[in-house]
Design an enzyme around this catalytic site. Structure first.
Site, short mmCIF file in Angstrom:
data_model
loop_
_atom_site.label_atom_id
_atom_site.label_comp_id
_atom_site.label_asym_id
_atom_site.label_seq_id
_atom_site.Cartn_x
_atom_site.Cartn_y
_atom_site.Cartn_z
N CYS A 45 32.51 44.77 38.67
CA CYS A 45 33.42 45.06 39.78
C CYS A 45 33.95 43.78 40.43
CB CYS A 45 32.64 45.88 40.82
SG CYS A 45 33.57 46.13 42.34
N TYR A 172 45.12 47.42 39.79
CA TYR A 172 44.69 48.83 39.87
C TYR A 172 45.89 49.75 40.09
CZ TYR A 172 39.72 47.67 39.88
OH TYR A 172 38.48 47.24 39.51
N1 LIG Z 1 34.97 50.03 48.63
C1 LIG Z 1 36.23 49.96 47.97
C2 LIG Z 1 36.27 48.95 46.86
C3 LIG Z 1 35.07 48.80 46.00
C4 LIG Z 1 35.25 49.54 44.70
O1 LIG Z 1 36.29 50.12 44.40
N2 LIG Z 1 34.24 49.46 43.87
C5 LIG Z 1 34.27 50.19 42.62
C6 LIG Z 1 33.93 49.30 41.46
S1 LIG Z 1 35.12 48.05 41.18
C7 LIG Z 1 33.24 51.27 42.67
O2 LIG Z 1 32.12 51.05 43.06
N3 LIG Z 1 33.60 52.48 42.24
C8 LIG Z 1 32.71 53.60 42.21
C9 LIG Z 1 33.42 54.87 41.84
O3 LIG Z 1 34.64 54.86 41.69
O4 LIG Z 1 32.73 55.87 41.69
C10 LIG Z 1 36.71 51.33 47.57
O5 LIG Z 1 36.09 52.27 48.02
O6 LIG Z 1 37.70 51.47 46.88
#
Ligand SMILES: N[C@@H](CCC(=O)N[C@@H](CS)C(=O)NCC(=O)O)C(=O)O
Length: 306
Positions: A45, A172
């Site tokens: 990530c 993204y």
């Molecule tokens: N906290 C932010 C950014 C952090 C984020 O997107 N992390 C990703 C990994 S890069 C994640 O943990 N995703 C878990 C999921 O989509 O279930 C969000 O909610 O978008």
């Protein structure tokens, strides 16, 4: 990604749920204390990667222990390779639901757990790095760099905004777009910023002269993933990182620093994106390439003070 996160073909990131602040004086109930908190990350990530880089640059590894999730995620969310020895959790979701039983969003990394209240303090990734930089100063290693110097903050914040919107989150927006115009808008904005950065880095070793700052920490994780993942998986294929001489040499310059290089795990990065994001790669097949030499000499030592 949840279905609600695509609005008329455009990717809109969910808001961060846990936004308490750890502070040097503990005014909000979360004092910056050695050993009290636990950082949960994935090497895949980019938002978590930046927190690992800062933690290492500032010598906070002992003060803030970290746990790494398995790179492959299924519908249950992030899983630990073995149950986390401190919290006992097998899945990251357990920590989110222990903190807020009604939580319905994605269980994201990075996040910080408080071992005293047994709650998540924050999953607010933009503030995690600046908190380590400005509130954990008493715990920094001797001689640790000032990554967020007060005099430069307005300029750093301004550049970070552009880099977040068009590069970090821009890839993204391109990759998860389900409408042609949304994809092309993100694609054009991304490469326009790459052009600006390419020019900026022609005469300057790092984004703010010859010192590494929060701006470099935020740009690097996207560059590290670019040719391996974003170029193909997210359709960001106008040019590779390797086709930008200054940006590419700059990325290798950072990679040669252990805080950057040793936190860059290409195996986790590739397996995570191509296997987990089946919405855009249904087979889960992981490309074998590209052949990229991140250790090739970068030649940027000689760049004069900007
Ligand atoms: N906290 C932010 C950014 C952090 C984020 O997107 N992390 C990703 C990994 S890069 C994640 O943990 N995703 C878990 C999921 O989509 O279930 C969000 O909610 O978008």
């Amino acid at each position: 990604m949840t279905a609600q996160e695509v609005e008329r073909g455009r990717f809109v990131r969910q808001p961060n749920r846990f936004t308490a602040r750890i502070t040097a004086d503990g005014a909000g109930g979360y004092p910056a204390e050695a050993g009290r908190y636990r950082l949960f990350v994935s090497y895949a990530c980019p938002w978590a990667h930046r927190s690992l880089i800062v933690r290492r640059l500032l010598g906070l590894e002992d003060a803030l222990p970290a746990a790494v999730v398995d790179p492959i995620r299924d519908e249950r969310g992030w899983r630990f390779p073995d149950p986390d020895p401190v919290t006992g959790a097998a899945f990251l979701s357990e920590l989110y639901l222990a903190s807020d039983p009604s939580f319905e969003g994605r269980y994201t990394v990075p996040c910080i757990w408080d071992t005293v209240t047994e709650r998540l303090v924050t999953n607010d990734f933009p503030n995690i790095t600046t908190t380590l930089e400005t509130e954990f100063t008493a715990l920094h290693a001797p001689g640790a760099p000032d990554l967020y110097p007060e005099a430069l903050r307005p300029e750093i914040d301004e550049l970070n905004d552009l880099v977040y919107n068009t590069v970090n989150n821009g890839v993204y927006k391109a990759g998860f777009a389900t409408a042609q115009d949304a994809y092309e808008d993100a694609f054009d904005a991304l490469f326009a910023t790459f052009d600006r950065l390419e020019e900026r880095l022609a005469g300057s070793r790092y984004l703010f002269g010859d010192r590494i700052t929060e701006a470099d920490v935020r740009l690097y994780p996207t560059l590290a993933r670019f040719d391996a993942v974003y170029y193909s998986h997210f359709k960001c294929n106008l040019r590779r990182l390797a086709d930008h001489p200054n940006l590419w040499a700059y990325a290798r310059d950072l990679y040669s620093i252990p805080a950057f290089g040793e936190t860059t795990n290409f195996d986790h990065i590739k397996r995570h994106y191509y296997v987990t994001q089946r919405n855009i790669n249904p087979s889960g097949v992981v490309p074998k390439g590209p052949l990229v030499d991140w250790t090739a000499p970068h030649g940027r030592e000689a760049l004069a003070r900007a």
